[in-house]
Design a protein around this motif. Structure first.
Motif, PDB file in Angstrom:
ATOM      1  N   TYR A  97      -6.779 -16.190  19.250  1.00 22.24           N
ATOM      2  CA  TYR A  97      -6.871 -17.828  19.704  1.00 22.24           C
ATOM      3  C   TYR A  97      -4.839 -18.333  19.490  1.00 22.24           C
ATOM      4  O   TYR A  97      -4.367 -19.165  20.015  1.00 22.24           O
ATOM      5  CB  TYR A  97      -7.762 -18.594  19.113  1.00 22.24           C
ATOM      6  CG  TYR A  97      -7.212 -20.233  19.222  1.00 22.24           C
ATOM      7  CD1 TYR A  97      -8.084 -20.585  21.011  1.00 22.24           C
ATOM      8  CD2 TYR A  97      -7.163 -20.999  18.321  1.00 22.24           C
ATOM      9  CE1 TYR A  97      -7.668 -22.094  21.217  1.00 22.24           C
ATOM     10  CE2 TYR A  97      -6.389 -22.383  18.543  1.00 22.24           C
ATOM     11  CZ  TYR A  97      -7.259 -23.001  19.921  1.00 22.24           C
ATOM     12  OH  TYR A  97      -7.276 -24.226  20.396  1.00 22.24           O
ATOM     13  N   SER A  98      -4.586 -17.527  18.043  1.00 22.28           N
ATOM     14  CA  SER A  98      -3.717 -17.960  17.341  1.00 22.28           C
ATOM     15  C   SER A  98      -2.310 -17.508  17.661  1.00 22.28           C
ATOM     16  O   SER A  98      -1.326 -18.456  17.738  1.00 22.28           O
ATOM     17  CB  SER A  98      -3.051 -17.841  16.393  1.00 22.28           C
ATOM     18  OG  SER A  98      -4.164 -16.358  15.719  1.00 22.28           O
ATOM     19  N   ALA A 620       1.909   3.893  23.970  1.00 17.37           N
ATOM     20  CA  ALA A 620       2.878   4.345  22.791  1.00 17.37           C
ATOM     21  C   ALA A 620       3.497   2.801  21.566  1.00 17.37           C
ATOM     22  O   ALA A 620       3.217   3.472  20.986  1.00 17.37           O
ATOM     23  CB  ALA A 620       3.561   5.181  23.070  1.00 17.37           C
ATOM     24  N   LYS A 621       4.146   2.361  22.770  1.00 15.04           N
ATOM     25  CA  LYS A 621       4.812   1.474  22.270  1.00 15.04           C
ATOM     26  C   LYS A 621       3.827  -0.117  21.580  1.00 15.04           C
ATOM     27  O   LYS A 621       3.662   0.056  20.332  1.00 15.04           O
ATOM     28  CB  LYS A 621       5.200   0.506  23.053  1.00 15.04           C
ATOM     29  CG  LYS A 621       6.032  -0.465  22.928  1.00 15.04           C
ATOM     30  CD  LYS A 621       7.170  -1.198  23.690  1.00 15.04           C
ATOM     31  CE  LYS A 621       8.148  -2.014  23.849  1.00 15.04           C
ATOM     32  NZ  LYS A 621       8.829  -2.219  25.293  1.00 15.04           N
ATOM     33  N   GLU A 623       0.608   0.779  19.621  1.00 15.44           N
ATOM     34  CA  GLU A 623      -0.079   1.877  19.217  1.00 15.44           C
ATOM     35  C   GLU A 623       1.291   1.649  17.693  1.00 15.44           C
ATOM     36  O   GLU A 623       1.249   1.877  16.587  1.00 15.44           O
ATOM     37  CB  GLU A 623       0.037   3.351  19.799  1.00 15.44           C
ATOM     38  CG  GLU A 623      -0.777   4.202  18.141  1.00 15.44           C
ATOM     39  CD  GLU A 623      -0.862   5.405  18.468  1.00 15.44           C
ATOM     40  OE1 GLU A 623      -0.845   6.029  19.660  1.00 15.44           O
ATOM     41  OE2 GLU A 623      -1.193   6.427  17.031  1.00 15.44           O
ATOM     42  N   PHE A 624       2.984   1.928  18.087  1.00 17.26           N
ATOM     43  CA  PHE A 624       3.665   1.910  16.884  1.00 17.26           C
ATOM     44  C   PHE A 624       3.720   0.485  16.794  1.00 17.26           C
ATOM     45  O   PHE A 624       4.046   0.261  15.867  1.00 17.26           O
ATOM     46  CB  PHE A 624       4.682   3.013  18.305  1.00 17.26           C
ATOM     47  CG  PHE A 624       6.022   1.673  17.469  1.00 17.26           C
ATOM     48  CD1 PHE A 624       6.524   2.635  16.543  1.00 17.26           C
ATOM     49  CD2 PHE A 624       6.936   1.144  17.684  1.00 17.26           C
ATOM     50  CE1 PHE A 624       7.697   2.523  15.339  1.00 17.26           C
ATOM     51  CE2 PHE A 624       8.199   0.600  16.733  1.00 17.26           C
ATOM     52  CZ  PHE A 624       8.856   1.632  15.242  1.00 17.26           C
ATOM     53  N   LEU A 627       1.331   0.057  13.965  1.00 14.05           N
ATOM     54  CA  LEU A 627       1.813   1.274  12.701  1.00 14.05           C
ATOM     55  C   LEU A 627       2.941   0.619  12.091  1.00 14.05           C
ATOM     56  O   LEU A 627       2.694  -0.068  10.695  1.00 14.05           O
ATOM     57  CB  LEU A 627       2.798   2.196  13.207  1.00 14.05           C
ATOM     58  CG  LEU A 627       1.087   3.065  13.443  1.00 14.05           C
ATOM     59  CD1 LEU A 627       2.212   4.597  13.751  1.00 14.05           C
ATOM     60  CD2 LEU A 627       0.131   3.993  12.393  1.00 14.05           C
ATOM     61  N   GLU A 628       3.653  -0.409  13.055  1.00 15.46           N
ATOM     62  CA  GLU A 628       4.802  -0.946  12.226  1.00 15.46           C
ATOM     63  C   GLU A 628       4.084  -1.566  11.506  1.00 15.46           C
ATOM     64  O   GLU A 628       4.672  -2.768  10.092  1.00 15.46           O
ATOM     65  CB  GLU A 628       5.719  -1.345  13.246  1.00 15.46           C
ATOM     66  CG  GLU A 628       6.212  -0.833  13.398  1.00 15.46           C
ATOM     67  CD  GLU A 628       7.874  -0.154  12.261  1.00 15.46           C
ATOM     68  OE1 GLU A 628       8.104  -0.499  12.122  1.00 15.46           O
ATOM     69  OE2 GLU A 628       7.474   1.218  12.078  1.00 15.46           O
ATOM     70  N   VAL A 634       1.535  -3.464   4.183  1.00 15.69           N
ATOM     71  CA  VAL A 634       2.390  -2.476   2.620  1.00 15.69           C
ATOM     72  C   VAL A 634       3.354  -3.011   1.750  1.00 15.69           C
ATOM     73  O   VAL A 634       3.763  -3.185   1.026  1.00 15.69           O
ATOM     74  CB  VAL A 634       2.117  -0.929   3.159  1.00 15.69           C
ATOM     75  CG1 VAL A 634       1.962   0.099   2.162  1.00 15.69           C
ATOM     76  CG2 VAL A 634       0.721  -0.470   3.651  1.00 15.69           C
ATOM     77  N   THR A 637       2.401  -6.374   0.813  1.00 12.85           N
ATOM     78  CA  THR A 637       1.794  -5.381  -0.802  1.00 12.85           C
ATOM     79  C   THR A 637       2.742  -4.913  -1.675  1.00 12.85           C
ATOM     80  O   THR A 637       2.557  -6.130  -2.645  1.00 12.85           O
ATOM     81  CB  THR A 637       0.443  -4.593  -0.925  1.00 12.85           C
ATOM     82  OG1 THR A 637       0.100  -4.994   1.240  1.00 12.85           O
ATOM     83  CG2 THR A 637      -0.658  -4.989  -1.583  1.00 12.85           C
ATOM     84  N   VAL A 638       3.450  -4.140  -1.288  1.00 12.59           N
ATOM     85  CA  VAL A 638       3.910  -3.832  -2.867  1.00 12.59           C
ATOM     86  C   VAL A 638       5.367  -5.401  -3.556  1.00 12.59           C
ATOM     87  O   VAL A 638       5.540  -4.637  -5.143  1.00 12.59           O
ATOM     88  CB  VAL A 638       5.536  -3.323  -2.286  1.00 12.59           C
ATOM     89  CG1 VAL A 638       6.031  -2.417  -2.740  1.00 12.59           C
ATOM     90  CG2 VAL A 638       4.334  -1.679  -1.496  1.00 12.59           C
ATOM     91  N   ILE A 641       3.389  -7.539  -5.716  1.00 11.40           N
ATOM     92  CA  ILE A 641       2.637  -6.375  -6.918  1.00 11.40           C
ATOM     93  C   ILE A 641       4.540  -6.579  -8.173  1.00 11.40           C
ATOM     94  O   ILE A 641       4.265  -6.910  -8.891  1.00 11.40           O
ATOM     95  CB  ILE A 641       3.151  -5.006  -7.022  1.00 11.40           C
ATOM     96  CG1 ILE A 641       0.941  -5.296  -6.043  1.00 11.40           C
ATOM     97  CG2 ILE A 641       2.224  -3.721  -7.889  1.00 11.40           C
ATOM     98  CD1 ILE A 641       1.340  -4.175  -5.736  1.00 11.40           C
ATOM     99  N   VAL A 642       5.295  -5.599  -7.004  1.00 11.46           N
ATOM    100  CA  VAL A 642       6.641  -5.779  -8.108  1.00 11.46           C
ATOM    101  C   VAL A 642       7.725  -6.675  -7.585  1.00 11.46           C
ATOM    102  O   VAL A 642       8.712  -7.075  -8.476  1.00 11.46           O
ATOM    103  CB  VAL A 642       7.916  -4.462  -7.296  1.00 11.46           C
ATOM    104  CG1 VAL A 642       6.381  -3.676  -7.932  1.00 11.46           C
ATOM    105  CG2 VAL A 642       7.384  -4.201  -6.523  1.00 11.46           C
TER     106      VAL A 642
END
Lengths: 643, 643
Positions: A97-98, A620-621, A623-624, A627-628, A634, A637-638, A641-642
């Motif tokens: 919906y967004s 594949a696009k 899935e890529f 993954l991206e 991540v 998140t990094v 934290i830092v």
């Protein structure tokens, strides 16, 4: 009660009925009140947040309710079921919906963004996911037990309070679909996309397969005709035909996977995530904890199921197979008797008598198939499978094995025990044509006729009604609730599977089989279309990405046909004449050729990619991208934290 | 430069060297400065945020750097590569930094939470994902072009500036591992979990397979011994042995899948998500846009690759196969000549001479295999595959086909053209034993001896050094960088594959083959372990969930062996005696039995589940949880919209 509708957006002015719920006559008031309240209640209170309206009929003792939903509710439901739609950049994505603005043809006031079949599927999903909270039973029915998390609709169905749920036809749309599907005489493709948006993916895929399969048989039929016309009997011509057939059947099955991928990508189902499967309605067991979900639900030991399968079902199926072989032997006795009779008193009548055993046998086979089908359904249901898919697979396996033996055992016997090629050709023709005629009749023409008669009767009754609702809607609901229920594509695929067997198993003996198959399939498309549009209730759409276990069944048949055709050719007098001295050399050569053909088949199946390159790239696009997105997460998140 | 370390958490007091980077002698200062800066730079600036320290050696013209990372950095890296670890509730989950407290044995000061192999894998991943920003070339080397997104390390490797990257051994751990692996004479299992945490999953899985395969061969060997001892030649005993073999080989391959699933579930790789594959280092092409990622990278037309494969590689492979057959015919001439010679001048010498052709042939086969291997590697590299996995598959296919023919063609010729069972048995024994001895020697003993000699020389050189760093570390790095590189498990699996062929293809002729295979594999475990621990550089760990294409290769071999064994039994005089009148009946019976066995094989493979029930439940549980999380997300969206 009917006045207390709950809207998601209160500006929804029009109630569009999508799904019909029929409760049993005399259902208690408190049950109805509780059930409709749960349907309209807010999500937060454990409701489905849908719209409900009773259908007021003349006598008033019928409990029929119409279910609909606001546009916004449907959009949120589309996200919940994981519907995949086309985006503005022509890629397919799971609808949320967004991100709704990025989807093609989306507008807040465009109510055609979701097809009617999709809306009905969403409502069905929401109704089935209406779960018991702390109720211990269905109000008014103490024997209909509930436990937290149990699907209310399923319990209502199994306890007989809910007679049926079915989606409404859309008269306008159906008329358009009928017109473009079979309304005018034309040579060309079926409107598969329209079929899909009206009936859903499973049915559209069946018609797509039927059409594809018919087209794929045309080359076989064309090559087969001269064999019949010129009565070719040369060995090398038959070898050529059989070899072509074997490679061709491998190619068409592989290419189908690609075509199927193209279609289901366009329809979005190729990308749809599998939903978690609930126990099927017929599943029984003592209340326990499901190790996967951690929820309370009936549990049935898998060992006890295995015992039922291997100690009861398996012996029963073997017994049925034995009985089928026994009937076959009786048929051969009859055949012999008819032949003897014909030789003794030669006349037109005795000539006709020659065909009688085959026709009787074909009819008996059909009857046995149908009786066995009931037995298989009963047994598989008794095996108590937890999942509908596992139930279906066991049922299909049982039915396939029996049907295969029942239809083809006599042909195998004639070919490889009696070595009588003439009789084989004759039996093949009789079996194929009889079963085709029987099927066409039993499947569509008979129900169509019954339906027509019924409709006339209904019209008379309905015309005398007076209600405050739209006249035609009451009429429509009353008509449709009496229509037969379409039980899925099983029988249709089975018919095609057996036809494929007739065409490919003994193709080098009877090249004309493909011609009959093509002719049958052309009428089959029309009669099946008629059946879907005129005879049956509209079925709920079922999203699916492929034809499932049938692909495997067809591929197995094509492997078996390599073996049978090689043996047939090896037994032909022409080939035997090539090896006058040594039968051993002959059989070794045949075995070598057979293994080579099988190896080529497997290599071809391996080399031809299951999905076309552009679909592969698109997948594949996606899935890529996911993954991206994960990496991005991540990275966030990094950073958090830092700094 | 070396002083400007960047810490994620500045409290990290100890630098633990994990990975060694060796740059070419005479690499320009600006290049080194740029490269090390990129390694230590913050993620936000496009760096890898790792730690780097130069290794100071005596002469100082060697550019060796040690790479490490802070504990926190490694944990974040573990999340980025998608490492799966065990949680407190014994389930396996993808590690995320935010949920770190829920993982078993996690503590902020527990540096053993990640195994050293995992840490090195993370560093390798981070280094390989160090990408060019706006650099057009590597500073100091204008010919080494860069484009945005190109992996810097891969460009450095291909342009020869970076000589090698390898992970350091951990002397302490290695000593412990060596002790529990092969240090004491014991009967029992290998410490697979320890091997895995030291060498990674791919290598542990190979040793697991080798061990499993050896155990699985024991029943075959035990049953085979009496056939040799008592010189059984009865037909029914051979049929029993062959049938047992065929079913057994199916069972062991299916059961391996289950054992593999149990192991890789425990190791977490069964659940690990596939990472997006980058082009392999050797991939060349003009700069274009990748349709999947939308990034700039070299692009090579798939049609041109197909042309290279089908018009060059395929004919070349066929030519090699033809040449191999030609060599085989020469061998048979030699064999005949030796036989004639033996008959003419019978003596001890001539008796010995009988074995000479077989031994020569076995040696020639080994040599041809090795030469062909180089050719295959060259050709496959020239085919210019974009992905490492696709390169590997094409290479394995080429090598397998050739090795299969090279090793087994003569046996097929003897069995099915010469019909000489005695010669078959003799050739089989010679080929099997010679190839085993050659392999053991070439694979581990020779390199071990070379390594030992080299080590002594190195020790002398290193002892004369004086540096400010830990003496043994410099020594260790200098030793290890000269060690051979382990090129993966390919050769080890290939050896097992061929052995499986010797054991199963003609098992009914030479039951003793399994005994030799078992004996060989027991020593193979020890020599391979020696090789891993003593001879080669430590390899980077490669997470993997199964043995990949080798499972298919072994299964194919087991299908072929059904065919060969059925034919062998059909040709035996005892079976021929059963059908005195009709050879046709004999061959038909054999064909029938063969097809039945094949059908049973496929049904068994289908019926035995690939994963044990408890693993299935655990996987289903994880899937269910992620679906529930998705639903929760939708629910939150709904709430935020409708309140």
């Amino acid at each position: 009660m009917a006045e207390s509708w709950t809207f998601l957006d209160t500006s929804e002015p029009n109630f569009r009925p999508l799904v019909v719920i029929e409760l049993a006559k005399g259902t208690k008031e408190e049950t109805i009140a509780w059930f409709t309240k749960r349907i309209v209640d807010k999500k937060g209170n454990g409701g489905a947040q849908l719209l409900v309206k009773p259908l007021v009929t003349e006598n008033g003792d019928e409990n029929i309710y119409l279910v609909g939903a606001s546009h916004l509710r449907l959009l949120l439901g589309a996200e919940a079921v994981g519907l995949v739609k086309e985006c503005n950049d022509n890629s397919m994505r799971a609808f949320t919906y967004s991100s709704r603005k990025t989807f093609k043809d989306f507008a807040d006031d465009n109510h055609d963004f979701l097809t009617m079949a999709e809306c009905q599927y969403i409502i069905k999903h929401e109704l089935e996911n209406l779960r018991a909270k702390d109720e211990k039973m269905i109000p008014g029915y103490p024997q209909a037990k509930l436990y937290p998390g149990k699907s209310i609709v399923r319990r209502l169905l199994t306890s007989g309070i809910l007679v049926q749920i079915f989606p409404l036809h859309d008269r306008e749309e159906l008329k358009k679909l009928r017109h473009s599907w079979y309304g005018r005489v034309k040579v060309g493709y079926q409107p598969l996309d329209e079929i899909r948006s009206y009936f859903g993916e499973t049915i559209a895929l069946y018609f797509g397969f039927l059409e594809y399969f018919t087209f794929a048989l045309v080359p076989m039929a064309v090559i087969g005709i001269p064999y019949y016309v010129f009565a070719w009997e040369d060995y090398d011509k038959y070898v050529m035909f059989a070899t072509f057939n074997l490679l061709w059947s491998t190619v068409i099955l592989e290419v189908w996977k690609r075509i199927c991928a193209i279609m289901t990508y366009r329809w979005g189902t190729l990308l749809m995530k599998r939903q978690f499967e609930e126990p099927r309605p017929g599943f029984r067991g003592v209340l326990g904890v499901n190790p996967v979900t951690g929820r309370e639900e009936p549990v049935y030991s898998s060992i006890r199921r295995q015992i039922r399968i291997y100690l009861v079902s398996l012996p029963f199926v073997c017994l049925c197979l034995y009985f089928s072989l026994y009937v076959m032997m009786i048929y051969f006795d009859l055949e012999q008797w008819a032949l003897d009779y014909h030789e003794e008193n030669e006349s037109n009548l005795s000539n006709l008598m020659l065909y009688v055993p085959s026709i009787i046998y074909a009819v008996v086979i059909e009857i046995m198939n149908r009786i066995y089908r009931y037995a298989a359904e009963f047994l598989t249901s008794w095996e108590n499978h937890r999942l509908e898919s596992s139930y279906q697979n066991h049922l299909i396996l049982k039915v396939l094995v029996f049907n295969f033996l029942n239809c083809f055992a006599s042909l195998f016997y004639i070919a490889f025990v009696l070595f009588d090629m003439k009789l084989l050709r004759q039996s093949l023709a009789t079996l194929l044509i009889t079963s085709q005629i029987l099927n066409q009749f039993a499947e569509s023409l008979l129900p169509y006729w019954l339906q027509k008669r019924h409709k006339k009767r209904m019209k008379k009754r309905v015309c005398s009604l007076k209600t405050d609702m739209d006249m035609s809607l009451v009429e429509q609901v009353n008509l449709e609730k009496e229509m037969g229920t379409y039980f899925g594509t099983f029988d249709d695929y089975l018919e095609l599977f057996l036809q494929f067997g007739y065409v490919s198993l003994f193709s080098c003996v009877y090249p004309l089989a493909a011609v009959f198959a093509v002719l049958n399939n052309i009428t089959e498309i029309y009669s099946d279309a008629l059946k879907m549009c005129r005879v049956y209730k509209r079925p709920f759409a079922e999203p699916t990405a492929n034809i499932g276990v049938w692909q495997l069944a067809f591929e197995t048949m094509s492997v078996i046909s390599v073996v049978t055709n090689c043996m047939l050719i090896g037994m032909s007098p022409q080939v035997n004449a090539l090896f006058p001295d040594s039968k051993m050399d002959l059989v070794l050569t045949v075995a070598l050729v057979e293994h080579l053909l099988l190896a080529i088949k497997f290599i071809m199946a391996f080399v031809i990619p299951d999905k076309p390159r552009d679909i592969q790239i698109k997948l594949a696009k996606l899935e890529f991208e996911s993954l991206e997105a994960l990496k991005q997460q991540v990275r966030v998140t990094v950073k958090s934290i830092v700094g």
